[in-house]
Design a protein around this motif. Structure first.
Motif, mmCIF file in Angstrom:
data_model
loop_
_atom_site.group_PDB
_atom_site.id
_atom_site.type_symbol
_atom_site.label_atom_id
_atom_site.label_comp_id
_atom_site.label_asym_id
_atom_site.label_seq_id
_atom_site.Cartn_x
_atom_site.Cartn_y
_atom_site.Cartn_z
ATOM 1 N N GLY A 21 0.825 -1.214 0.000
ATOM 2 C CA GLY A 21 0.000 0.000 0.000
ATOM 3 C C GLY A 21 0.854 1.257 0.000
ATOM 4 O O GLY A 21 0.531 2.247 -0.672
ATOM 5 N N LEU A 22 1.933 1.194 0.751
ATOM 6 C CA LEU A 22 2.819 2.362 0.814
ATOM 7 C C LEU A 22 3.424 2.636 -0.559
ATOM 8 O O LEU A 22 3.513 3.786 -1.002
ATOM 9 C CB LEU A 22 3.907 2.091 1.871
ATOM 10 N N LYS A 23 3.799 1.551 -1.247
ATOM 11 C CA LYS A 23 4.376 1.696 -2.594
ATOM 12 C C LYS A 23 3.336 2.306 -3.547
ATOM 13 O O LYS A 23 3.626 3.260 -4.263
ATOM 14 C CB LYS A 23 4.823 0.305 -3.079
ATOM 15 N N ARG A 24 2.108 1.738 -3.488
ATOM 16 C CA ARG A 24 1.069 2.208 -4.420
ATOM 17 C C ARG A 24 0.748 3.691 -4.188
ATOM 18 O O ARG A 24 0.672 4.472 -5.134
ATOM 19 C CB ARG A 24 -0.203 1.363 -4.229
ATOM 20 N N LEU A 25 0.586 4.077 -2.917
ATOM 21 C CA LEU A 25 0.217 5.470 -2.623
ATOM 22 C C LEU A 25 1.356 6.424 -2.963
ATOM 23 O O LEU A 25 1.124 7.478 -3.563
ATOM 24 C CB LEU A 25 -0.171 5.596 -1.140
ATOM 25 N N SER A 26 2.580 6.037 -2.590
ATOM 26 C CA SER A 26 3.689 6.979 -2.822
ATOM 27 C C SER A 26 4.028 7.080 -4.309
ATOM 28 O O SER A 26 4.470 8.130 -4.768
ATOM 29 C CB SER A 26 4.919 6.613 -1.984
ATOM 30 N N GLU A 27 3.770 6.009 -5.076
ATOM 31 C CA GLU A 27 4.023 6.102 -6.523
ATOM 32 C C GLU A 27 2.910 6.870 -7.231
ATOM 33 O O GLU A 27 3.157 7.621 -8.162
ATOM 34 C CB GLU A 27 4.172 4.699 -7.130
ATOM 35 N N ALA A 28 1.661 6.687 -6.743
ATOM 36 C CA ALA A 28 0.531 7.407 -7.368
ATOM 37 C C ALA A 28 0.598 8.900 -7.043
ATOM 38 O O ALA A 28 0.205 9.734 -7.861
ATOM 39 C CB ALA A 28 -0.796 6.829 -6.888
ATOM 40 N N HIS A 29 1.094 9.223 -5.843
ATOM 41 C CA HIS A 29 1.095 10.623 -5.384
ATOM 42 C C HIS A 29 2.441 10.969 -4.737
ATOM 43 O O HIS A 29 2.521 11.164 -3.517
ATOM 44 C CB HIS A 29 -0.047 10.847 -4.384
ATOM 45 N N PRO A 30 3.499 11.044 -5.554
ATOM 46 C CA PRO A 30 4.828 11.306 -4.965
ATOM 47 C C PRO A 30 4.941 12.676 -4.312
ATOM 48 O O PRO A 30 5.872 12.918 -3.546
ATOM 49 C CB PRO A 30 5.774 11.193 -6.174
ATOM 50 N N ASP A 31 3.981 13.571 -4.601
ATOM 51 C CA ASP A 31 4.052 14.938 -4.068
ATOM 52 C C ASP A 31 3.520 15.046 -2.641
ATOM 53 O O ASP A 31 3.701 16.075 -1.994
ATOM 54 C CB ASP A 31 3.222 15.878 -4.965
ATOM 55 N N ILE A 32 2.833 14.024 -2.120
ATOM 56 C CA ILE A 32 2.245 14.174 -0.778
ATOM 57 C C ILE A 32 3.167 13.548 0.277
ATOM 58 O O ILE A 32 3.869 12.576 0.008
ATOM 59 C CB ILE A 32 0.825 13.560 -0.669
ATOM 60 N N GLN A 33 3.126 14.126 1.469
ATOM 61 C CA GLN A 33 3.860 13.519 2.588
ATOM 62 C C GLN A 33 3.004 12.405 3.183
ATOM 63 O O GLN A 33 1.796 12.593 3.397
ATOM 64 C CB GLN A 33 4.128 14.556 3.669
ATOM 65 N N ILE A 34 3.641 11.263 3.449
ATOM 66 C CA ILE A 34 2.923 10.123 4.028
ATOM 67 C C ILE A 34 3.559 9.805 5.381
ATOM 68 O O ILE A 34 4.771 9.564 5.465
ATOM 69 C CB ILE A 34 3.008 8.883 3.114
ATOM 70 N N PHE A 35 2.732 9.828 6.425
ATOM 71 C CA PHE A 35 3.212 9.545 7.779
ATOM 72 C C PHE A 35 2.640 8.196 8.220
ATOM 73 O O PHE A 35 1.424 7.980 8.157
ATOM 74 C CB PHE A 35 2.780 10.652 8.737
ATOM 75 N N VAL A 36 3.541 7.308 8.652
ATOM 76 C CA VAL A 36 3.162 5.933 8.981
ATOM 77 C C VAL A 36 3.589 5.648 10.419
ATOM 78 O O VAL A 36 4.723 5.939 10.804
ATOM 79 C CB VAL A 36 3.894 4.947 8.028
ATOM 80 N N GLY A 37 2.682 5.033 11.194
ATOM 81 C CA GLY A 37 3.051 4.668 12.563
ATOM 82 C C GLY A 37 3.918 3.419 12.598
ATOM 83 O O GLY A 37 4.895 3.356 13.326
ATOM 84 N N HIS A 38 3.543 2.418 11.793
ATOM 85 C CA HIS A 38 4.365 1.207 11.714
ATOM 86 C C HIS A 38 4.197 0.572 10.344
ATOM 87 O O HIS A 38 3.087 0.451 9.837
ATOM 88 C CB HIS A 38 3.975 0.194 12.799
ATOM 89 N N LEU A 39 5.333 0.165 9.763
ATOM 90 C CA LEU A 39 5.305 -0.527 8.472
ATOM 91 C C LEU A 39 5.321 -2.023 8.748
ATOM 92 O O LEU A 39 6.297 -2.556 9.288
ATOM 93 C CB LEU A 39 6.530 -0.102 7.643
ATOM 94 N N ASP A 40 4.222 -2.700 8.391
ATOM 95 C CA ASP A 40 4.088 -4.130 8.689
ATOM 96 C C ASP A 40 4.701 -4.987 7.587
ATOM 97 O O ASP A 40 5.279 -4.473 6.625
ATOM 98 C CB ASP A 40 2.611 -4.469 8.910
ATOM 99 N N ARG A 41 4.534 -6.321 7.758
ATOM 100 C CA ARG A 41 5.262 -7.261 6.909
ATOM 101 C C ARG A 41 4.685 -7.368 5.485
ATOM 102 O O ARG A 41 5.385 -7.238 4.507
ATOM 103 C CB ARG A 41 5.255 -8.634 7.595
ATOM 104 N N CYS A 42 3.371 -7.644 5.405
ATOM 105 C CA CYS A 42 2.788 -7.949 4.077
ATOM 106 C C CYS A 42 1.263 -7.982 4.172
ATOM 107 O O CYS A 42 0.696 -7.819 5.253
ATOM 108 C CB CYS A 42 3.288 -9.309 3.585
#
Ligand code: PRP
Ligand code: URA
Length: 214
Positions: A171-192
């Motif tokens: 999800g992080l990959k999809r969101l950051s690639e679709a919208h590279p201009d926005i800042q994304i803040f994550v509490g914890h990055l899980d496994r899969c």
């Protein structure tokens, strides 16, 4: 706060956030406690995510003398929870910025395709002049997050931040690639993700746990 590879992605690895996320994951944590934790984590994350809010100098009078001192400039913040689960994070951000305007985007994931469907969108105007913080505790496939940001941009939103408590790498990959201009803040990055597109280890269905539904 860790910045992933000079991108716009920030992992908020503060011990208080990590501790509360562990409590949140526990399947023995009941609805009441779950709601409180979601709000507290949102507030702690908001403290970091809003560190670039613009300030203006104002004159006030202390008991000693007049002084010029910084305050948050204008009423420019809009928070936009993705329904339903994002609603649980709203109170945490409003604790920090009580004057923020609140928009809503209603999306649900199709159980078969896991793709998002919109059922509601109402944003505060003028959206193009506001800092917008999109709230959703879960970023799984990233479909809902990417679509919510698409809507906001279609309505004229420009300065957008996305805040999620738990993200899957997919999800992080999809969101950051679709919208590279926005800042994304994550509490914890899980496994899969698992075969049902749930985050592992995750916390289950965030909306159901906040609202006590199944
Ligand atoms: C959950 C969650 C996100 C979405 C994440 O909502 O709150 O909005 O799933 O999944 P994605 O990244 O794969 O799109 P859900 O669709 O279950 O709706 P609800 O909040 O109303 O329960
Ligand atoms: N939505 C949730 O609430 N939990 C997940 O793990 C994935 C999507």
């Amino acid at each position: 706060m860790e910045n992933i590879k000079n991108s716009n992605v920030f992992i908020l690895d503060h011990p208080l956030i990590q501790h509360k996320i562990s409590l949140l994951r526990d399947s023995n944590t009941g609805t009441n406690e779950f709601r409180k934790l979601i709000e507290e984590i949102a507030m702690l994350m908001g403290y970091e995510a809003l560190r670039d809010l613009p300030l203006k100098e104002v004159e006030i009078e202390t008991p000693i003398e007049k002084c010029v001192t910084p305050m948050i400039a204008g009423k420019k913040l809009a928070i936009v929870p993705i329904l339903r689960a994002g609603l649980g994070m709203v109170g945490g951000i409003l604790n920090l910025v009580p004057t923020a305007k609140v928009g809503h985007i209603g999306l649900y994931r199709d159980h078969e395709t896991h793709e998002p469907h919109e059922y509601y969108c109402k944003l505060p105007e003028p959206i193009d002049q506001r800092t917008i913080v999109v709230l959703d505790p879960m970023l799984a496939t990233g479909g809902s997050g990417a679509e919510a940001v698409d809507f906001i941009k279609q309505h004229g939103g420009k300065n957008i931040k996305f805040m999620c408590i738990i993200a899957a790498p997919e999800g992080l990959k999809r969101l950051s690639e679709a919208h590279p201009d926005i800042q994304i803040f994550v509490g914890h990055l899980d496994r899969c993700l698992n075969e049902d597109a749930y985050i592992c280890p995750g916390l289950g269905d965030a909306g159901d746990r906040i609202f006590g539904t199944k």
